[in-house]
Design a protein around this motif. Structure first.
Motif, PDB file in Angstrom:
ATOM      1  N   ILE A   1       0.837  -1.208   0.000  1.00 58.82           N
ATOM      2  CA  ILE A   1       0.000   0.000   0.000  1.00 58.82           C
ATOM      3  C   ILE A   1       0.869   1.255   0.000  1.00 58.82           C
ATOM      4  N   ASP A   2       1.923   1.249   0.806  1.00 62.68           N
ATOM      5  CA  ASP A   2       2.819   2.413   0.824  1.00 62.68           C
ATOM      6  C   ASP A   2       3.529   2.586  -0.518  1.00 62.68           C
ATOM      7  N   GLN A   3       3.966   1.482  -1.113  1.00 59.81           N
ATOM      8  CA  GLN A   3       4.615   1.567  -2.430  1.00 59.81           C
ATOM      9  C   GLN A   3       3.626   2.078  -3.477  1.00 59.81           C
ATOM     10  N   PHE A   4       2.403   1.575  -3.411  1.00 57.90           N
ATOM     11  CA  PHE A   4       1.376   1.965  -4.376  1.00 57.90           C
ATOM     12  C   PHE A   4       1.084   3.461  -4.287  1.00 57.90           C
ATOM     13  N   SER A   5       1.062   3.987  -3.067  1.00 58.31           N
ATOM     14  CA  SER A   5       0.743   5.402  -2.891  1.00 58.31           C
ATOM     15  C   SER A   5       1.826   6.314  -3.463  1.00 58.31           C
ATOM     16  N   GLN A   6       3.005   5.757  -3.738  1.00 58.29           N
ATOM     17  CA  GLN A   6       4.105   6.548  -4.278  1.00 58.29           C
ATOM     18  C   GLN A   6       4.162   6.517  -5.808  1.00 58.29           C
ATOM     19  N   LEU A   7       3.210   5.832  -6.433  1.00 57.64           N
ATOM     20  CA  LEU A   7       3.184   5.830  -7.901  1.00 57.64           C
ATOM     21  C   LEU A   7       2.958   7.243  -8.428  1.00 57.64           C
ATOM     22  N   THR A   8       3.519   7.514  -9.579  1.00 60.73           N
ATOM     23  CA  THR A   8       3.207   8.776 -10.245  1.00 60.73           C
ATOM     24  C   THR A   8       1.876   8.620 -10.982  1.00 60.73           C
ATOM     25  N   ALA A   9       1.285   9.739 -11.378  1.00 66.72           N
ATOM     26  CA  ALA A   9       0.033   9.686 -12.129  1.00 66.72           C
ATOM     27  C   ALA A   9       0.201   8.897 -13.419  1.00 66.72           C
ATOM     28  N   THR A  10       1.364   9.031 -14.057  1.00 67.70           N
ATOM     29  CA  THR A  10       1.630   8.292 -15.301  1.00 67.70           C
ATOM     30  C   THR A  10       1.714   6.801 -15.029  1.00 67.70           C
ATOM     31  N   GLU A  11       2.400   6.417 -13.949  1.00 67.43           N
ATOM     32  CA  GLU A  11       2.519   4.990 -13.610  1.00 67.43           C
ATOM     33  C   GLU A  11       1.162   4.391 -13.267  1.00 67.43           C
ATOM     34  N   TYR A  12       0.343   5.172 -12.570  1.00 72.43           N
ATOM     35  CA  TYR A  12      -0.981   4.662 -12.235  1.00 72.43           C
ATOM     36  C   TYR A  12      -1.840   4.508 -13.492  1.00 72.43           C
ATOM     37  N   ALA A  13      -1.757   5.451 -14.398  1.00 71.97           N
ATOM     38  CA  ALA A  13      -2.522   5.369 -15.642  1.00 71.97           C
ATOM     39  C   ALA A  13      -2.104   4.139 -16.444  1.00 71.97           C
ATOM     40  N   GLN A  14      -0.816   3.811 -16.424  1.00 75.62           N
ATOM     41  CA  GLN A  14      -0.330   2.620 -17.122  1.00 75.62           C
ATOM     42  C   GLN A  14      -0.909   1.351 -16.485  1.00 75.62           C
ATOM     43  N   MET A  15      -0.942   1.329 -15.146  1.00 72.04           N
ATOM     44  CA  MET A  15      -1.509   0.172 -14.468  1.00 72.04           C
ATOM     45  C   MET A  15      -3.002   0.044 -14.780  1.00 72.04           C
ATOM     46  N   HIS A  16      -3.701   1.157 -14.781  1.00 77.69           N
ATOM     47  CA  HIS A  16      -5.122   1.149 -15.122  1.00 77.69           C
ATOM     48  C   HIS A  16      -5.337   0.550 -16.511  1.00 77.69           C
ATOM     49  N   ARG A  17      -4.501   0.911 -17.465  1.00 81.37           N
ATOM     50  CA  ARG A  17      -4.630   0.363 -18.819  1.00 81.37           C
ATOM     51  C   ARG A  17      -4.372  -1.142 -18.822  1.00 81.37           C
ATOM     52  N   ARG A  18      -3.429  -1.603 -18.001  1.00 75.50           N
ATOM     53  CA  ARG A  18      -3.174  -3.055 -17.928  1.00 75.50           C
ATOM     54  C   ARG A  18      -4.382  -3.784 -17.338  1.00 75.50           C
ATOM     55  N   VAL A  19      -5.002  -3.191 -16.324  1.00 78.07           N
ATOM     56  CA  VAL A  19      -6.186  -3.822 -15.728  1.00 78.07           C
ATOM     57  C   VAL A  19      -7.312  -3.908 -16.751  1.00 78.07           C
ATOM     58  N   MET A  20      -7.536  -2.837 -17.506  1.00 75.50           N
ATOM     59  CA  MET A  20      -8.599  -2.854 -18.514  1.00 75.50           C
ATOM     60  C   MET A  20      -8.294  -3.850 -19.627  1.00 75.50           C
ATOM     61  N   ALA A  21      -7.027  -3.958 -20.010  1.00 71.26           N
ATOM     62  CA  ALA A  21      -6.645  -4.932 -21.039  1.00 71.26           C
ATOM     63  C   ALA A  21      -6.911  -6.354 -20.535  1.00 71.26           C
ATOM     64  N   TYR A  22      -6.621  -6.592 -19.264  1.00 73.53           N
ATOM     65  CA  TYR A  22      -6.866  -7.922 -18.684  1.00 73.53           C
ATOM     66  C   TYR A  22      -8.368  -8.210 -18.624  1.00 73.53           C
ATOM     67  N   SER A  23      -9.182  -7.186 -18.322  1.00 75.13           N
ATOM     68  CA  SER A  23     -10.629  -7.403 -18.279  1.00 75.13           C
ATOM     69  C   SER A  23     -11.152  -7.793 -19.663  1.00 75.13           C
ATOM     70  N   ARG A  24     -10.616  -7.176 -20.710  1.00 73.76           N
ATOM     71  CA  ARG A  24     -11.054  -7.542 -22.070  1.00 73.76           C
ATOM     72  C   ARG A  24     -10.609  -8.956 -22.419  1.00 73.76           C
ATOM     73  N   GLU A  25      -9.437  -9.337 -21.930  1.00 75.36           N
ATOM     74  CA  GLU A  25      -8.957 -10.709 -22.146  1.00 75.36           C
ATOM     75  C   GLU A  25      -9.896 -11.719 -21.488  1.00 75.36           C
ATOM     76  N   LEU A  26     -10.379 -11.406 -20.285  1.00 78.55           N
ATOM     77  CA  LEU A  26     -11.311 -12.292 -19.589  1.00 78.55           C
ATOM     78  C   LEU A  26     -12.612 -12.429 -20.363  1.00 78.55           C
ATOM     79  N   GLN A  27     -13.088 -11.331 -20.932  1.00 82.26           N
ATOM     80  CA  GLN A  27     -14.340 -11.360 -21.689  1.00 82.26           C
ATOM     81  C   GLN A  27     -14.216 -12.219 -22.942  1.00 82.26           C
ATOM     82  N   ARG A  28     -13.048 -12.263 -23.522  1.00 82.38           N
ATOM     83  CA  ARG A  28     -12.865 -13.019 -24.776  1.00 82.38           C
ATOM     84  C   ARG A  28     -12.619 -14.509 -24.528  1.00 82.38           C
TER      85      ARG A  28
END
Length: 392
Positions: free
Chosen positions: A344-371
């Motif tokens: 949690i402490d490491q996560f809170s230190q992410l930059t906005a860009t790093e968090y946006a990249q992680m968000h995109r990975r989560v969404m890509a994984y959700s689409r993979e699950l749907q397929r």
């Protein structure tokens, strides 16, 4: 045209209820995928867990169309051996599908009626829904051990098929009950049909403080107290939103005491139960879903976080594993509470860009699950095997 097979489904609670969580979603999603192949007839309670009044706008003790199924909502006084014997016998069906291992009314009564040959002897599929996991059986262990021992003695589960949602649950079923391995099918719970899932979820702003979310029933199995203990070790500021019905008042009092012990830089808000329609928006408002559950056979709420694009921090007690390798969160052992706080402490230190990249990975994984159609095919094989039919 030949009529589709009729599946008689027992589930303790069903829509419009929502407080019972996963099993309800499992049935709703299953029907969404297979309503064109099978006719589903559902027998359930006429009120949500913990409620004293029936759902508005339903008819108790009568069949009625609900979505793509027929549902019979039983008032509490009719969930008896006599009434269920008559209801099952009078309802033509080809297969019985039980969605709890421990529910007396929704599983044990139908199995005893079957054991005593008081109802038509049809194939039975039983989905324990995580109730045989180590985490679940460690709660009230004596009572559960006594029930399992008695069931084995009278051979209550003889000649039924078992649905395990993962290889982990398959091992739990075999370890606890020792059925023939060929009778235990691995067929994972299904996500919502693609049309019900968002194709994309906008990335929320990543500004301090970190917004953590717990969304589940308030009960020992869901392990909210562990989450609160972990938070005591978190150094960076964070808010922690808790959503879910209070199932165990004594346990909730314990959690309230832990909340009072948290340092000032950690703020906790209890928001009450969440309507299923509101869950995607709730997920999307938070940066990290924190759910150190003692055990889930599937974890619908984890999939809901992923479909909302929210990274997850969970225990390694669910089928959702190797999250670090996927870049969408962590699944950590409960024996290492410090590791949760450190992440949690490491996560809170992410930059906005790093968090946006992680968000995109989560969404890509959700689409993979749907397929992925593998879980749909596994469920199809389970039901056709139980019916003695060949899948189309």
């Amino acid at each position: 045209m030949e009529a589709p097979p009729r599946i008689l489904v027992f589930v303790p609670y069903y829509i419009p209820g929502y407080k019972s969580g996963g099993p309800l979603n499992s049935i709703r999603n299953l029907i969404g995928h297979f309503h064109k192949e099978f006719d589903f007839l559902i027998i359930t309670s006429d009120r949500d867990i913990g409620d004293t009044e029936p759902y508005p706008a339903i008819s108790s003790n009568a069949w009625q169309p609900v979505g793509q199924a027929q549902v019979y909502y039983c008032a509490p006084e009719t969930m008896t051996f006599r009434h269920l014997k008559r209801l099952i016998s009078d309802t033509p069906h080809d297969l019985v599908y039980l969605n709890s291992f421990l529910s007396f009314r929704a599983t044990t009564i139908p199995l005893i009626l079957r054991h005593l040959t008081l109802i038509p002897r049809k194939p039975v599929v039983l989905a324990p829904r995580g109730e045989l996991s180590r985490g679940a059986t460690s709660l009230k262990p004596f009572k559960k051990k006594l029930f399992i021992t008695a069931g084995k003695i009278i051979r209550l589960w003889k000649n039924i098929l078992w649905q395990a949602s993962s290889e982990f649950e398959q091992r739990d079923i075999i370890r606890k009950l020792n059925p023939p391995a060929a009778n235990v099918f691995v067929a994972s719970n299904l996500p919502s049909v693609v049309s019900d899932c968002p194709n994309s979820s906008p990335c929320r702003p990543f500004n301090p403080p970190l917004r953590l979310l717990f969304l589940s029933r308030i009960s020992p199995l869901k392990n909210l107290d562990f989450a609160l203990r972990c938070l005591k070790e978190v150094v960076n500021p964070a808010t922690f939103s808790i959503y879910g019905p209070i199932e165990d008042r004594k346990y909730w009092s314990k959690c309230l005491s832990l909340i009072k012990e948290l340092p000032a830089h950690l703020r906790v808000h209890y928001e009450g139960p969440a309507s299923p329609l509101d869950v995607p928006a709730i997920m999307a408002k938070h940066h990290l879903f924190f759910f150190p559950t003692r055990g889930e056979n599937y974890g619908h709420v984890i999939s809901e976080a992923i479909f909302a694009g929210t990274p997850v921090l969970i225990a390694d007690t669910t089928p959702w594993r190797n999250l670090a390798a996927k870049g969408i969160g962590r699944d950590l052992p409960l024996q290492e509470s410090r590791a949760f706080a450190e992440y949690i402490d490491q996560f809170s230190q992410l930059t906005a860009t790093e968090y946006a990249q992680m968000h995109r990975r989560v969404m890509a994984y959700s689409r993979e699950l749907q397929r992925d159609n593998g879980d749909i095919e596994a469920n199809r094989r389970l039901f056709y095997s139980a019916l003695g039919l060949t899948p189309p």
